[in-house]
Design a protein around this motif. Sequence first.
Motif, mmCIF file in Angstrom:
data_model
loop_
_atom_site.group_PDB
_atom_site.id
_atom_site.type_symbol
_atom_site.label_atom_id
_atom_site.label_comp_id
_atom_site.label_asym_id
_atom_site.label_seq_id
_atom_site.Cartn_x
_atom_site.Cartn_y
_atom_site.Cartn_z
ATOM 1 N N VAL A 3 0.707 -1.200 -0.069
ATOM 2 C CA VAL A 3 0.224 -0.136 0.125
ATOM 3 C C VAL A 3 0.862 1.174 -0.063
ATOM 4 O O VAL A 3 1.717 1.541 0.837
ATOM 5 N N ASP A 4 0.685 1.961 -0.982
ATOM 6 C CA ASP A 4 1.568 3.354 -0.955
ATOM 7 C C ASP A 4 0.355 4.461 -0.681
ATOM 8 O O ASP A 4 -0.518 4.578 -1.338
ATOM 9 N N ALA A 5 0.649 4.824 0.895
ATOM 10 C CA ALA A 5 -0.423 5.705 1.381
ATOM 11 C C ALA A 5 -0.151 7.155 0.578
ATOM 12 O O ALA A 5 -1.309 7.862 0.402
ATOM 13 N N VAL A 6 0.660 7.503 0.206
ATOM 14 C CA VAL A 6 0.985 8.935 -0.657
ATOM 15 C C VAL A 6 0.008 8.708 -1.890
ATOM 16 O O VAL A 6 -0.723 10.003 -2.126
ATOM 17 N N ALA A 9 -2.281 3.965 -4.004
ATOM 18 C CA ALA A 9 -2.046 2.684 -4.988
ATOM 19 C C ALA A 9 -1.833 1.530 -3.993
ATOM 20 O O ALA A 9 -1.248 1.565 -3.109
ATOM 21 N N VAL A 10 -2.815 0.527 -4.446
ATOM 22 C CA VAL A 10 -2.467 -0.798 -3.799
ATOM 23 C C VAL A 10 -2.260 -1.570 -4.757
ATOM 24 O O VAL A 10 -2.792 -2.145 -5.759
ATOM 25 N N THR A 11 -1.150 -2.615 -4.296
ATOM 26 C CA THR A 11 -0.716 -3.719 -5.248
ATOM 27 C C THR A 11 -0.821 -4.861 -4.403
ATOM 28 O O THR A 11 -0.350 -5.156 -3.528
ATOM 29 N N MET A 12 -1.158 -5.867 -5.392
ATOM 30 C CA MET A 12 -1.648 -7.268 -4.641
ATOM 31 C C MET A 12 -1.015 -8.251 -5.768
ATOM 32 O O MET A 12 -0.722 -8.081 -6.821
ATOM 33 N N GLY A 13 -0.297 -9.406 -5.136
ATOM 34 C CA GLY A 13 0.231 -10.419 -5.790
ATOM 35 C C GLY A 13 0.826 -11.374 -5.051
ATOM 36 O O GLY A 13 0.867 -11.396 -3.911
ATOM 37 N N GLU A 35 6.554 0.700 7.011
ATOM 38 C CA GLU A 35 6.141 -0.531 8.121
ATOM 39 C C GLU A 35 5.863 -1.752 7.138
ATOM 40 O O GLU A 35 5.550 -1.742 6.219
ATOM 41 N N VAL A 36 5.972 -3.013 8.294
ATOM 42 C CA VAL A 36 5.586 -4.230 7.652
ATOM 43 C C VAL A 36 4.815 -4.836 8.734
ATOM 44 O O VAL A 36 5.123 -4.848 9.986
#
Length: 103
Positions: A3-6, A9-13, A35-36
């Motif tokens: 997740v890019d909060a700025v 964008a949410v990237t899943m894979g 953060e992880v």
Amino acid sequence: TIVDAVTGAVTMGQFADDVLRSRMQTLLASFGPSEVIYEGGANGASRTLISLLKSSCPHNTTFKSVQPVEMFPKSFAIDPNDRRMLERVKSGVHPWDSDEALK
């Protein structure tokens, strides 16, 4: 999931990795997460994976273990007297009514 909060964008894979976890290291180096969040518990992330995460991320990265299911115990439920004070009298919306919210 990344997740890019700025940018929002949410990237899943998912991917298959080798025994050295080269793809995971490349992914972490590319994004440099601040953060992880990883699944804890018996079926969660292995110690090997957690060690890899901590060694591959920037030194100021925050790490958090979460359980597969997290919820508040009933003792944290809102008191019925407080709920009546918080409800909007004219709107007909009752955000504290779980039965209504699940309809």
